[in-house]
Motif scaffolding. Structure first.
Motif, PDB file in Angstrom:
ATOM      1  N   ASN A 173      -7.412  -1.331 -14.180  1.00 47.88           N
ATOM      2  CA  ASN A 173      -6.399  -0.271 -14.277  1.00 47.88           C
ATOM      3  C   ASN A 173      -5.762  -0.230 -15.665  1.00 47.88           C
ATOM      4  O   ASN A 173      -5.523   0.860 -16.219  1.00 47.88           O
ATOM      5  CB  ASN A 173      -5.316  -0.480 -13.213  1.00 47.88           C
ATOM      6  CG  ASN A 173      -5.834  -0.238 -11.813  1.00 47.88           C
ATOM      7  OD1 ASN A 173      -6.845   0.430 -11.618  1.00 47.88           O
ATOM      8  ND2 ASN A 173      -5.138  -0.792 -10.824  1.00 47.88           N
ATOM      9  N   ILE A 174      -5.489  -1.400 -16.236  1.00 48.83           N
ATOM     10  CA  ILE A 174      -4.880  -1.452 -17.570  1.00 48.83           C
ATOM     11  C   ILE A 174      -5.808  -0.842 -18.613  1.00 48.83           C
ATOM     12  O   ILE A 174      -5.389  -0.042 -19.457  1.00 48.83           O
ATOM     13  CB  ILE A 174      -4.524  -2.915 -17.927  1.00 48.83           C
ATOM     14  CG1 ILE A 174      -3.327  -3.381 -17.097  1.00 48.83           C
ATOM     15  CG2 ILE A 174      -4.238  -3.056 -19.423  1.00 48.83           C
ATOM     16  CD1 ILE A 174      -3.036  -4.864 -17.251  1.00 48.83           C
ATOM     17  N   LEU A 175      -7.077  -1.205 -18.559  1.00 46.49           N
ATOM     18  CA  LEU A 175      -8.030  -0.677 -19.528  1.00 46.49           C
ATOM     19  C   LEU A 175      -8.226   0.830 -19.354  1.00 46.49           C
ATOM     20  O   LEU A 175      -8.329   1.578 -20.334  1.00 46.49           O
ATOM     21  CB  LEU A 175      -9.368  -1.406 -19.404  1.00 46.49           C
ATOM     22  CG  LEU A 175      -9.385  -2.864 -19.886  1.00 46.49           C
ATOM     23  CD1 LEU A 175     -10.716  -3.519 -19.543  1.00 46.49           C
ATOM     24  CD2 LEU A 175      -9.124  -2.944 -21.388  1.00 46.49           C
ATOM     25  N   THR A 176      -8.268   1.280 -18.106  1.00 54.67           N
ATOM     26  CA  THR A 176      -8.432   2.713 -17.850  1.00 54.67           C
ATOM     27  C   THR A 176      -7.219   3.485 -18.344  1.00 54.67           C
ATOM     28  O   THR A 176      -7.360   4.526 -19.006  1.00 54.67           O
ATOM     29  CB  THR A 176      -8.645   2.969 -16.349  1.00 54.67           C
ATOM     30  OG1 THR A 176      -9.797   2.232 -15.891  1.00 54.67           O
ATOM     31  CG2 THR A 176      -8.868   4.450 -16.071  1.00 54.67           C
ATOM     32  N   ASP A 177      -6.028   2.996 -18.033  1.00 53.72           N
ATOM     33  CA  ASP A 177      -4.806   3.664 -18.500  1.00 53.72           C
ATOM     34  C   ASP A 177      -4.740   3.682 -20.023  1.00 53.72           C
ATOM     35  O   ASP A 177      -4.284   4.663 -20.629  1.00 53.72           O
ATOM     36  CB  ASP A 177      -3.564   2.962 -17.934  1.00 53.72           C
ATOM     37  CG  ASP A 177      -3.413   3.174 -16.433  1.00 53.72           C
ATOM     38  OD1 ASP A 177      -4.096   4.069 -15.890  1.00 53.72           O
ATOM     39  OD2 ASP A 177      -2.626   2.436 -15.812  1.00 53.72           O
ATOM     40  N   ASP A 178      -5.199   2.590 -20.639  1.00 52.76           N
ATOM     41  CA  ASP A 178      -5.189   2.540 -22.103  1.00 52.76           C
ATOM     42  C   ASP A 178      -6.155   3.569 -22.689  1.00 52.76           C
ATOM     43  O   ASP A 178      -5.825   4.255 -23.675  1.00 52.76           O
ATOM     44  CB  ASP A 178      -5.577   1.136 -22.576  1.00 52.76           C
ATOM     45  CG  ASP A 178      -5.516   1.003 -24.086  1.00 52.76           C
ATOM     46  OD1 ASP A 178      -4.457   0.612 -24.597  1.00 52.76           O
ATOM     47  OD2 ASP A 178      -6.526   1.319 -24.753  1.00 52.76           O
ATOM     48  N   LEU A 179      -7.322   3.687 -22.107  1.00 53.70           N
ATOM     49  CA  LEU A 179      -8.289   4.687 -22.573  1.00 53.70           C
ATOM     50  C   LEU A 179      -7.712   6.092 -22.471  1.00 53.70           C
ATOM     51  O   LEU A 179      -7.834   6.898 -23.405  1.00 53.70           O
ATOM     52  CB  LEU A 179      -9.576   4.579 -21.742  1.00 53.70           C
ATOM     53  CG  LEU A 179     -10.635   5.659 -21.971  1.00 53.70           C
ATOM     54  CD1 LEU A 179     -11.115   5.653 -23.423  1.00 53.70           C
ATOM     55  CD2 LEU A 179     -11.805   5.460 -21.004  1.00 53.70           C
ATOM     56  N   ILE A 180      -7.074   6.385 -21.364  1.00 50.21           N
ATOM     57  CA  ILE A 180      -6.469   7.711 -21.164  1.00 50.21           C
ATOM     58  C   ILE A 180      -5.378   7.972 -22.194  1.00 50.21           C
ATOM     59  O   ILE A 180      -5.369   9.012 -22.864  1.00 50.21           O
ATOM     60  CB  ILE A 180      -5.913   7.822 -19.730  1.00 50.21           C
ATOM     61  CG1 ILE A 180      -7.060   7.829 -18.702  1.00 50.21           C
ATOM     62  CG2 ILE A 180      -5.046   9.065 -19.577  1.00 50.21           C
ATOM     63  CD1 ILE A 180      -6.611   7.628 -17.274  1.00 50.21           C
ATOM     64  N   ALA A 181      -4.471   7.021 -22.338  1.00 44.25           N
ATOM     65  CA  ALA A 181      -3.333   7.214 -23.242  1.00 44.25           C
ATOM     66  C   ALA A 181      -3.782   7.295 -24.699  1.00 44.25           C
ATOM     67  O   ALA A 181      -3.271   8.116 -25.478  1.00 44.25           O
ATOM     68  CB  ALA A 181      -2.335   6.072 -23.062  1.00 44.25           C
ATOM     69  N   THR A 182      -4.746   6.457 -25.080  1.00 41.32           N
ATOM     70  CA  THR A 182      -5.192   6.449 -26.470  1.00 41.32           C
ATOM     71  C   THR A 182      -5.972   7.715 -26.804  1.00 41.32           C
ATOM     72  O   THR A 182      -5.841   8.264 -27.907  1.00 41.32           O
ATOM     73  CB  THR A 182      -6.054   5.203 -26.750  1.00 41.32           C
ATOM     74  OG1 THR A 182      -5.339   4.032 -26.348  1.00 41.32           O
ATOM     75  CG2 THR A 182      -6.393   5.096 -28.226  1.00 41.32           C
ATOM     76  N   THR A 183      -6.763   8.196 -25.860  1.00 44.69           N
ATOM     77  CA  THR A 183      -7.487   9.449 -26.077  1.00 44.69           C
ATOM     78  C   THR A 183      -6.513  10.598 -26.274  1.00 44.69           C
ATOM     79  O   THR A 183      -6.653  11.418 -27.194  1.00 44.69           O
ATOM     80  CB  THR A 183      -8.423   9.737 -24.891  1.00 44.69           C
ATOM     81  OG1 THR A 183      -9.343   8.648 -24.745  1.00 44.69           O
ATOM     82  CG2 THR A 183      -9.193  11.033 -25.095  1.00 44.69           C
ATOM     83  N   GLN A 184      -5.510  10.663 -25.406  1.00 46.86           N
ATOM     84  CA  GLN A 184      -4.472  11.691 -25.537  1.00 46.86           C
ATOM     85  C   GLN A 184      -3.800  11.624 -26.911  1.00 46.86           C
ATOM     86  O   GLN A 184      -3.650  12.635 -27.607  1.00 46.86           O
ATOM     87  CB  GLN A 184      -3.428  11.482 -24.432  1.00 46.86           C
ATOM     88  CG  GLN A 184      -2.097  12.186 -24.656  1.00 46.86           C
ATOM     89  CD  GLN A 184      -2.072  13.575 -24.069  1.00 46.86           C
ATOM     90  OE1 GLN A 184      -2.995  13.970 -23.377  1.00 46.86           O
ATOM     91  NE2 GLN A 184      -0.999  14.306 -24.331  1.00 46.86           N
ATOM     92  N   LYS A 185      -3.418  10.422 -27.312  1.00 44.35           N
ATOM     93  CA  LYS A 185      -2.731  10.224 -28.590  1.00 44.35           C
ATOM     94  C   LYS A 185      -3.619  10.643 -29.759  1.00 44.35           C
ATOM     95  O   LYS A 185      -3.161  11.316 -30.697  1.00 44.35           O
ATOM     96  CB  LYS A 185      -2.338   8.756 -28.715  1.00 44.35           C
ATOM     97  CG  LYS A 185      -1.725   8.342 -30.048  1.00 44.35           C
ATOM     98  CD  LYS A 185      -1.280   6.894 -29.971  1.00 44.35           C
ATOM     99  CE  LYS A 185      -0.823   6.358 -31.325  1.00 44.35           C
ATOM    100  NZ  LYS A 185      -1.985   6.141 -32.237  1.00 44.35           N
ATOM    101  N   ASN A 186      -4.872  10.272 -29.710  1.00 38.21           N
ATOM    102  CA  ASN A 186      -5.779  10.587 -30.812  1.00 38.21           C
ATOM    103  C   ASN A 186      -6.002  12.090 -30.960  1.00 38.21           C
ATOM    104  O   ASN A 186      -6.078  12.610 -32.074  1.00 38.21           O
ATOM    105  CB  ASN A 186      -7.121   9.883 -30.609  1.00 38.21           C
ATOM    106  CG  ASN A 186      -7.024   8.383 -30.828  1.00 38.21           C
ATOM    107  OD1 ASN A 186      -6.066   7.891 -31.418  1.00 38.21           O
ATOM    108  ND2 ASN A 186      -8.016   7.658 -30.349  1.00 38.21           N
ATOM    109  N   VAL A 187      -6.128  12.785 -29.835  1.00 38.27           N
ATOM    110  CA  VAL A 187      -6.304  14.235 -29.882  1.00 38.27           C
ATOM    111  C   VAL A 187      -5.075  14.899 -30.503  1.00 38.27           C
ATOM    112  O   VAL A 187      -5.183  15.810 -31.338  1.00 38.27           O
ATOM    113  CB  VAL A 187      -6.580  14.793 -28.473  1.00 38.27           C
ATOM    114  CG1 VAL A 187      -6.535  16.325 -28.475  1.00 38.27           C
ATOM    115  CG2 VAL A 187      -7.940  14.308 -27.971  1.00 38.27           C
TER     116      VAL A 187
END
Length: 380
Positions: A253-267
């Motif tokens: 869950n931590i890794l998945t949430d991190d992927l989601i948040a980081t993708t959002q931030k990068n965009v």
């Protein structure tokens, strides 16, 4: 957390060029094109064979170890959740997750290494992504009007580009797949959904096999140790194996949430306005944060050092490579022993590629049967 990237999603409308198929196909009001692609993939024979292909353990000492198919299902769960949370095209992400491993040969990466080495001696290479494209475009035969599954351009592009970039100069035959552009976010997510799934699963299967110890993992894998401590505080006195299961779920869950948040931030940071901005970006945007990436690399190194290259699995890998190499050489030297359907393709594809294609489609059990059979033949 607001994580809606609808503007950058693959639209999937009737005027979207990613909806194009090689052969005309009637529209289905009840299903989107990507949903239809998902169903075509799930119904494919190559997809069903994933149930009999290795994920990590070649010899199945336990029925609980992941197969390539169950791993694929876990990747699809993570990919769909990530795409949904980000407001991307869930159907495309799920479809790409389901098809992402369809090109793997038997015996996992050991089988792929052996096939690649065999083909190199004939001036060819084996790449499971490109083989997956050959499967969906050529080998699957379910329709009266054409070979292949006739998937949309969006899915075919994602098959090739979800985990790596190819250059037009090196792969001119792939020019139609916009090799000079980044894939959509839906495709970019797949590679890391795959990482999340197997990093979690391989620790689980490693403990199940007895090759890894929970205490040793806690001492050497920081993210798992942190998660274990968190669940231990919540469930004091609970048996270790249940705490480990909870810790694995928390880590995923931590890794998945991190992927989601980081993708959002990068965009947001590149000031993207449309999918075209995603495609023109010089780097991929669906990635982990620096901390999560560091922890991912630490865990991956741990798995390589303690599981993937341990003596037990190395012996399995050596045997797998011996089987693949022996069968490849047998059919190269005696091509008339190939099944007729494969023999007919030699003039167009070349013998080495045809033999590799035949081997790549096999399940672990079937290739071992073939190996036992040729050993009997050779002894005569």
């Amino acid at each position: 957390m607001s994580t809606k990237l609808h503007r950058y999603a693959v639209a999937g409308g009737s005027d979207d060029p990613l909806m194009e198929r090689v052969y005309p196909a009637p529209l289905r009001p009840s299903r989107t094109p990507f949903q239809r692609d998902r169903e075509r993939i799930v119904q494919a024979r190559a997809f069903r064979r994933l149930a009999g292909k290795t994920q990590v353990f070649t010899s199945r000492a336990s029925d609980h170890f992941r197969s390539r198919l169950t791993h694929t299902m876990e990747v699809a769960q993570i990919a769909r959740l990530s795409a949904s949370t980000l407001g991307l095209n869930e159907d495309l992400a799920e479809t790409l997750a389901l098809v992402h491993d369809i090109g793997h040969p038997p015996f996992g990466h050991a089988g792929e290494r052996a096939l690649d080495r065999c083909l190199r001696s004939h001036g060819r290479r084996f790449d499971h992504n490109l083989h997956a494209l050959r499967i969906v475009e050529h080998f699957e035969q379910r329709y009266a009007a054409h070979r292949g599954l006739n998937l949309t351009l969006g899915v075919r592009e994602g098959i090739i580009k979800h985990s790596r970039d190819y250059s037009v100069g090196e792969y001119p035959e792939l020019a139609e797949y916009m090799l000079d552009q980044r894939p959509p976010l839906e495709a970019q997510l797949i590679d890391l959904a795959d990482e999340i799934a197997y990093l979690t699963a391989d620790l689980d299967d490693g403990v199940e096999s007895g090759l890894l110890a929970i205490g040793h993992i806690r001492e050497n894998v920081e993210i798992l140790s942190r998660c274990y401590q968190a669940v231990e505080r919540q469930h004091a006195g609970v048996e270790e194996k249940y705490l480990f299961n909870e810790a694995l779920q928390l880590m995923q869950n931590i890794l998945t949430d991190d992927l989601i948040a980081t993708t959002q931030k990068n965009v947001e940071e590149i000031g993207a306005e449309s999918l075209e901005d995603i495609r023109r970006c010089p780097h991929r945007l669906a990635v982990f944060s620096p901390q999560a990436e560091s922890e991912r690399l630490q865990e991956k190194r741990y798995l390589y050092d303690t599981l993937y290259t341990c003596e037990t699995l190395e012996n399995e890998h050596d045997k797998a490579e011996e089987v693949v190499t022996a069968l490849f050489n047998y059919w190269i030297n005696d091509p008339e022993e190939l099944p007729q359907g494969h023999f007919d393709d030699i003039a167009e594809e070349g013998l080495a590629r045809v033999v590799a294609d035949y081997i790549a489609g096999m399940t672990d059990s079937f290739i071992l049967q073939q190996y036992a059979q040729i050993k009997r033949v050779v002894r005569r």
